[in-house]
Write an enzyme that holds these catalytic residues in place. Structure first.
Site, short mmCIF file in Angstrom:
data_model
loop_
_atom_site.label_atom_id
_atom_site.label_comp_id
_atom_site.label_asym_id
_atom_site.label_seq_id
_atom_site.Cartn_x
_atom_site.Cartn_y
_atom_site.Cartn_z
N LYS A 112 0.91 -0.86 -0.03
CA LYS A 112 -0.01 0.30 0.12
C LYS A 112 0.63 1.20 -0.33
O LYS A 112 1.04 2.20 0.91
CB LYS A 112 -0.66 -0.08 1.26
CG LYS A 112 -1.62 0.90 1.25
CD LYS A 112 -2.98 0.66 0.29
CE LYS A 112 -4.33 1.48 0.44
NZ LYS A 112 -5.14 1.37 -0.67
N ASP A 151 -2.64 -12.48 5.20
CA ASP A 151 -3.16 -12.99 5.86
C ASP A 151 -5.09 -12.78 4.90
O ASP A 151 -5.98 -13.97 4.91
CB ASP A 151 -3.61 -12.22 7.39
CG ASP A 151 -4.80 -13.07 8.14
OD1 ASP A 151 -5.17 -13.97 7.91
OD2 ASP A 151 -5.16 -12.79 9.55
#
Ligand code: NAD
Length: 362
Positions: free
Chosen positions: A193, A249
């Protein structure tokens, strides 16, 4: 071939049922393929708590440290939910990952053509899907300090966590991912990001630097929000993906569910020397424990990953992959993948894979 030691941690719920099938498979490798292996069992999770009052007993840790690789079933169950956090089965798992420094989590998402109808996506989007997500497992926001819930001056509570990655942590997960890309199609997508987070800027910088050591690997970068969209829009554009603990995850669960069958997917968690712990991605499934209907294939495929990534036995690993494909072709299905048709028990599925292995040994 030198003797290999494998620590066997069955754990809780369906853990012992599915691991029993993996032991049959390892016995077959020993007797039919001359694979020199010694197994040592130890308790973890709720079973560790029952045995020693500790979800990761000291004796279990020692056995794992001395082994060449670790095979885990699953941990957890309703009987242990009331325990204080430190004693809960899942703590045993987090602790063993940290103790063995298993920073590189490999989560393949592969769709067997025989099971294409199990996916929630259209056949043409997922058929032939074969992605490997490499997730950083021992750092990032799940471990960063400081963390906690504090009270502000105005009496309001504030929760806080810290997203932190040191260069060496990024570099070692990066190398792990590039190495895996070299074993596959030499295509690596790094997910971050970087448009918002400084940590991601550093992540991207290190990945770019590493790529000069792997000129054959085509490296690309993608923001995590786009990656989550692309995974459901056109997942076959990906081969190997590498990302942080939390992004991994979430993305790896999305990728896993593209295949529609939680009982089919193995995983590996590796240290910097390639030693690893191997386990199905699913949990202890208390709702079906003791019914002999759990799908053991994710665990058997975890054995294949172990042979490939920790034990230097890629050929045996390939034979297991072929055997699993063959039993699916023969129509063997446990209840979770049967789609309403007749199903076989956990042990019958394990026996079918062993039989398909024996055919290949002749
Ligand atoms: P789960 O993965 O155990 O089960 C989710 C659903 O999938 C259930 O309906 C279950 O019956 C089914 N399922 C799972 N594995 C299957 C298999 N091999 N064959 C057929 N069906 C299968 O997740 P959950 O129900 O959220 O968690 C149950 C327990 O497992 C909890 O205590 C949780 O903390 C623990 N857990 C452990 C691990 C691990 O050991 N690595 C991972 C996830 C959850």
């Amino acid at each position: 071939m030198s003797m290999k030691k494998i620590a066997i941690l069955s754990g809780d719920g369906i853990g012992p049922e599915i691991v029993a099938e993996a032991i049959k498979l390892l016995d077959c490798l020993k007797h039919n393929f001359g694979f020199d292996v010694e197994l040592e069992s130890a308790a973890i999770g709720g079973a560790g708590y029952d045995q020693d009052g500790d979800p990761l007993p000291e004796s279990t840790l020692t056995i794992c440290q001395q082994a060449d690789a670790v095979l885990l079933g699953a941990v957890g169950g309703p009987a242990y939910e009331g325990l204080e956090r430190e004693l809960r089965p899942e703590r045993g798992l987090l602790r063993i990952r940290a103790e063995l420094e298993l920073f590189s989590n490999l989560r393949p998402a592969m769709l067997y053509p025989q099971l294409a109808s199990a996916s929630s996506l259209k056949d043409e989007i997922v058929s032939g899907l074969d992605i490997m997500i490499v997730r950083e497992l021992t750092g990032g926001i799940y471990f960063g300090q400081p963390r906690g819930i504090r009270e502000l001056d105005n009496g309001e509570k504030q929760g806080f966590n810290t997203l932190v990655y040191a260069e060496y942590e990024i570099e070692r997960i990066g190398r792990s991912a590039f190495d895996i890309a070299m074993l596959r199609n030499k295509k690596l997508c790094s997910v971050d990001k970087a448009n918002v987070l400084e940590v991601s800027e550093l992540w991207r910088e290190v990945m770019n630097r590493l790529s000069t050591d792997y000129p054959e690997v085509e490296l690309s970068h993608m923001y995590v929000d786009n990656a989550s969209m692309q995974l459901v829009r056109a997942p076959k554009q990906f081969d190997v993906m590498v990302t942080t603990n939390m992004f991994g995850d979430i993305l790896s669960d999305t990728a896993a569910m593209l295949t529609g069958s939680i009982g089919m997917l193995p995983s590996a968690s590796l240290d910097s020397n390639g030693k690893g712990m191997y386990e199905p991605i699913h949990g202890s499934a208390p709702d079906i424990a003791g019914k002999s209907i759990a799908n053991p294939l994710a665990t058997l495929l975890s054995v294949a990953m172990m042979l490939r990534y920790s034990l230097g036995e890629a050929e045996l690993a390939n034979l297991i992959d072929v055997a699993v494909g063959n039993v699916l072709n023969q129509g063997f299905r446990t209840a979770d993948i049967a789609d309403g048709a007749n199903s076989v028990s956990t042990a019958e599925m394990g026996d079918a894979v062993v039989a398909a292995m024996r055919v290949q040994s002749n």
